[in-house]
Design an enzyme around this catalytic site. Structure first.
Site, PDB file in Angstrom:
ATOM      1  N   SER A 660      34.686  63.767  82.485  1.00 16.77           N
ATOM      2  CA  SER A 660      33.289  63.586  82.072  1.00 16.77           C
ATOM      3  C   SER A 660      32.767  64.768  81.267  1.00 16.77           C
ATOM      4  CB  SER A 660      32.396  63.364  83.304  1.00 16.77           C
ATOM      5  OG  SER A 660      32.419  64.495  84.143  1.00 16.77           O
ATOM      6  N   LYS A 703      23.647  63.838  88.292  1.00 20.35           N
ATOM      7  CA  LYS A 703      23.761  64.861  87.249  1.00 20.35           C
ATOM      8  C   LYS A 703      22.412  65.135  86.598  1.00 20.35           C
ATOM      9  CE  LYS A 703      28.614  63.825  86.292  1.00 20.35           C
ATOM     10  NZ  LYS A 703      29.600  63.311  85.339  1.00 20.35           N
TER      11      LYS A 703
END
EC number: 3.4.21.53
Length: 822
Positions: A660, A703
């Site tokens: 990611s 996140k």
């Protein structure tokens, strides 16, 4: 000037349930859900198929996440279906009159096992009372006396005849302790003395001896006749006893046989019982005595009671109260719990056992129905797992000692006859366990042919919302909780979407939802509220996080104090904020990471410090390799790339894995090469393809919220935000605090599709599109990258030439003239 990329609007940051559209006021008004399992059509179809296939090879493995309610589904759905099936028979263990150490298994019509045990107990007790009375009656004594007198008369006639023959020959027949004796007599009829025998001549002695021999032959014949009469007497006496006993036993047995005329196996057993009773009628003639404890016994066992224990019926399985097929859930599948055991009793200092001490296991209880176990629990007991597969293969249940089963020791014990097995095994567990067993255990493939794969989420449709509300209603009723009003239901459904991280899906991990309802009920009780409201659910969620987020708070504290260095303002070259997810057991949260890159002249290529220090996983390495090829695809079409670059997750002291951050690493590398600064108030996440496409990632909400919390603590400036893959927009279920900040313009969320879009947002410059001549336009970021890479290439090239010339001169100096060698 770079084009402006639109930010996400507030209504896309979170899916919300409109309370006004819910067709009820509270869950108390909702009817119970007819189908107790929601959103598992695929799994239900597989279970129905497995239940319908009545062969032992089609056992079922319910695969799904641990919190998806695997055991609950097995218990509720399978029990409902099992009630429509026939009830299996009872099973009993009885004494084997032919082989004492091999008790017989007895099949009895469902619900009649207890009655058979009761009938047999009453039957034996009645015999114990009646038979002594009958044999003590005047009628029996009269018949017995008649038979005995007949024998005595016949015996006396034989003896009188022999006595007369002896008298006629001058002898006397006498009886002693050793039997009959023939003795010579004198003229007075008295036994001859030794003196009398000495005075006889030799001729007289010879004649006397011949007569004596002849009489002894006749005596032998008489004894034989007496023994024949005695045997005849015994036969008549036994026949008389049997006739009397059969009269008593037969009458009572006829009543029992009439009751069990439809159970063929019971009738066969009753015939054996009757034969044994008649053979051992002497045991019943004695009157019952007072119970006397046996020394050394844990429980007093009268000798007389042990005599009649063989007629006891051990009801192993009683289905008298079972409705339909049994469904048994075994939480501890140890071998004795699964296959049963043989108990022992201390008696005279030794261990004693018989057919009455055989105890059933879960397989016996579930026989004819369904046995549900967790796969992991079963695999912990390897012996049970192997024995279960063997039982399914042989289609019978054997009760054996573990030590004897595996040859560890051998002691004399009983060996009960096996019981035919007709059970459907249902294992529940993680799909990964199923895959491992299917791959590495060939017998598992043959025995568990039905996989019921449970989903962990379902589509958020109107009917699904109502079904979920009904499930909440049923749960509240079953567990005595307060019902929810519309606002409480709406918040629980939103929490369900938070768990799936998908605005279009509701979670099927019922364990999390049920726990939330219990916790919300607690907070509503503190508020003395009649119903569970939105605020109570919110409080339950907040407190759940608060109980688990100590590590997260500690990390945030370190970031605020610049112990963990994360910058949220200004611009820097070769530095960007990446986003990662940390899992601390029961809590998951987002953590920003400062990612830096350095570039220098050289040919070493791109080096990851985390990879070289063995602090990254294989997925992260794959992302770096994709990143390398993306650079080549963008900038190595006309000339090769020559550079030395290093990437690092700063202040990372644990393993780094996942791809990611691959787009983040591309941005920081581009910045380091082009010397174009990156805005530090923007954090980045998203994996990248070799074509520069931004691909979706997991944990997007954690996140975003993790970086937002850092920005909030350091001060929101209005220019901060997060870049996410556009494919992740549907996954947004952000907390209200973030939504409010976006609404007020204090925080921003940009969806990006390509690395070019991300570069322009981060740098404020146009990324650049490659032209027909293979170059990028002036003033673009990619043009700066290309120019710098070309510059490095030229430097490396020139350095290489210089090195080669210097090396050549050094060789000539050391070697002298190439022609003469001087």
């Amino acid at each position: 000037m770079p084009k402006q990329f639109p930010e996400l609007s507030v209504n896309k940051l979170r899916a919300q349930i409109d309370e006004s559209l819910l067709p009820f006021e509270t869950t108390a008004s909702l009817e119970s859900l007819e189908k107790k399992v929601v959103g598992q059509d695929r799994a239900i179809d597989a279970i129905k198929f497995g239940m319908g296939m009545k062969t032992l090879d089609y056992n079922i493995f319910i695969a799904g996440p641990s919190k998806a309610g695997l055991t609950y589904m097995a218990k509720t759905f399978i029990e409902d279906q099992a009630k429509k099936e026939p009830t299996p028979p009872d099973w009993c263990y009885v004494y084997n009159f032919k082989e004492q150490d091999k008790p017989l298994s007895l099949r009895v019509t469902a619900g009649r096992g207890k009655q058979l045990k009761k009938d047999m107990n009453e039957f034996i007790q009645t015999l114990q009372a009646k038979i002594p009375e009958v044999f003590d009656s005047d009628d029996y004594r009269s018949k017995e006396s008649e038979v005995h007198q007949g024998f005595e008369k016949q015996r006396r006639e034989v003896i009188d005849e022999l006595s007369q023959q002896a008298k006629d020959e001058g002898f006397i027949l006498q009886f002693s302790q050793v039997g009959m004796v023939i003795i010579p007599a004198n003229e007075e009829g008295e036994p001859m003395t030794q003196e009398d025998l000495r005075h006889l001549s030799d001729e007289e002695k010879t004649a006397l001896r011949e007569k004596s021999d002849a009489l002894h032959e006749k005596m032998k014949e008489a004894i034989k006749r007496i023994r024949e009469a005695e045997n005849e007497f015994k036969e008549k006496h036994t026949k008389l006893d049997n006739e009397i006993a059969l009269f008593v036993v037969g009458q009572l047995m006829d009543n029992i046989e009439e009751k069990y005329k439809d159970d063929e196996h019971v009738l066969d057993y009753l015939k054996m019982v009757q034969e044994d009773i008649l053979e051992n009628i002497e045991d019943f003639k004695k009157k019952p005595e007072a119970q006397q404890p046996q020394p050394g016994a844990a429980f007093p066992i009268p000798a007389r009671e042990t005599t009649f224990r063989k007629y006891d019926v051990n009801v192993l399985i009683d289905n008298s109260e079972t409705e339909g097929a049994p469904v048994v859930i075994e939480s501890n599948p140890a071998y004795p719990n699964l296959f049963g055991s043989i108990e022992r009793q201390a008696w005279f200092g030794a261990l004693f056992t018989d057919h009455t001490m055989i105890k059933p296991g879960s397989l016996h209880k579930a026989n004819g129905g369904y046995l549900v176990m967790k796969a992991l629990d079963l695999l912990k007991w390897y012996i049970s797992y192997e024995a279960m597969k063997r039982a399914l293969r042989d289609r019978e249940i054997k009760i054996e000692d573990i030590g004897e089963l595996y040859g560890l020791f051998s002691t004399r014990t009983i060996r009960p006859a096996p019981i035919p097995l007709n059970v459907k095994i249902i294992l529940t567990g993680d799909p990964y366990i199923y895959q491992l067993l299917y791959t590495y255990d060939d017998r598992f493939q043959k025995l568990f042919k039905v996989k019921a794969h449970m989903d962990d989420q379902m589509e958020r449709k109107d009917e699904a919302i109502v079904d979920c509300a009904r499930m909440m209603s049923s749960f509240c009723k079953d567990h005595g909780l307060r019902h929810l009003d519309k606002s409480g239901v709406a918040r629980v459904l939103e929490y369900s979407m938070e768990l799936t991280e998908n605005q279009e899906k509701l979670t099927l991990e019922l364990g999390n939802i049920s726990d939330l309802l219990k916790e919300a009920n607690y907070f509503s009780s503190l508020d003395n509220s009649e119903f569970i409201q939105r605020k109570h659910v919110e409080e339950a969620i907040r407190k759940r996080i608060y109980r688990s987020n100590l590590i997260e708070e500690r990390i945030k504290e370190y970031i605020e104090k610049d112990i963990f260095w994360v910058e949220t303002e200004g611009e820097k070259v070769g530095q960007v904020n990446g986003l990662s997810v940390l899992m601390a057991g029961d809590h998951v949260f987002g953590k920003p990471n400062r990612i830096t890159a350095t570039v220098s002249v050289g040919r070493e290529g791109m080096v990851s410090i985390d990879r070289e220090s063995k602090m990254s996983g294989s997925t992260h390495t794959k992302g770096l390799m994709i990143l390398t090829n993306l650079l080549k695809e963008r900038f190595a079409q006309k000339y090769p790339i020559s550079l030395t670059a290093s990437l690092c997750f700063e202040q990372s002291y644990g393993m780094v894995d996942g791809d990611s951050a691959s787009s983040t690493e591309f941005y920081v590398l581009v910045s380091a090469i082009s010397k174009v600064p990156i805005r530090q108030g923007i954090a980045v996440t998203g994996s990248v393809s070799q074509k520069g496409e931004i691909q979706p990632i997991g944990g997007v909400n954690y996140k975003i919220e993790g970086f937002f919390d850092i920005c909030k603590h350091k001060g929101l400036t209005g220019s901060q935000g997060v870049m996410i893959p556009s494919k992740n927009v549907r996954n947004l279920m952000l907390k209200q605090e973030v939504i409010d900040a976006v609404k007020e313009g204090k925080f921003h969320i940009w969806p990006v599709t390509t690395v070019e879009e991300g570069i322009e947002i981060l740098t404020g410059m146009e990324a650049g599109k490659i032209q027909e001549d293979g170059t990028y336009p002036e003033g673009t970021v990619f043009r700066k990258v290309a120019d710098r890479l070309q510059e490095i290439t030229e430097i490396v090239k020139e350095f290489g030439k210089g090195s080669e010339n210097g090396k050549k001169k050094e060789e000539e100096s050391e070697g002298g003239c190439p022609h003469c060698g001087v």
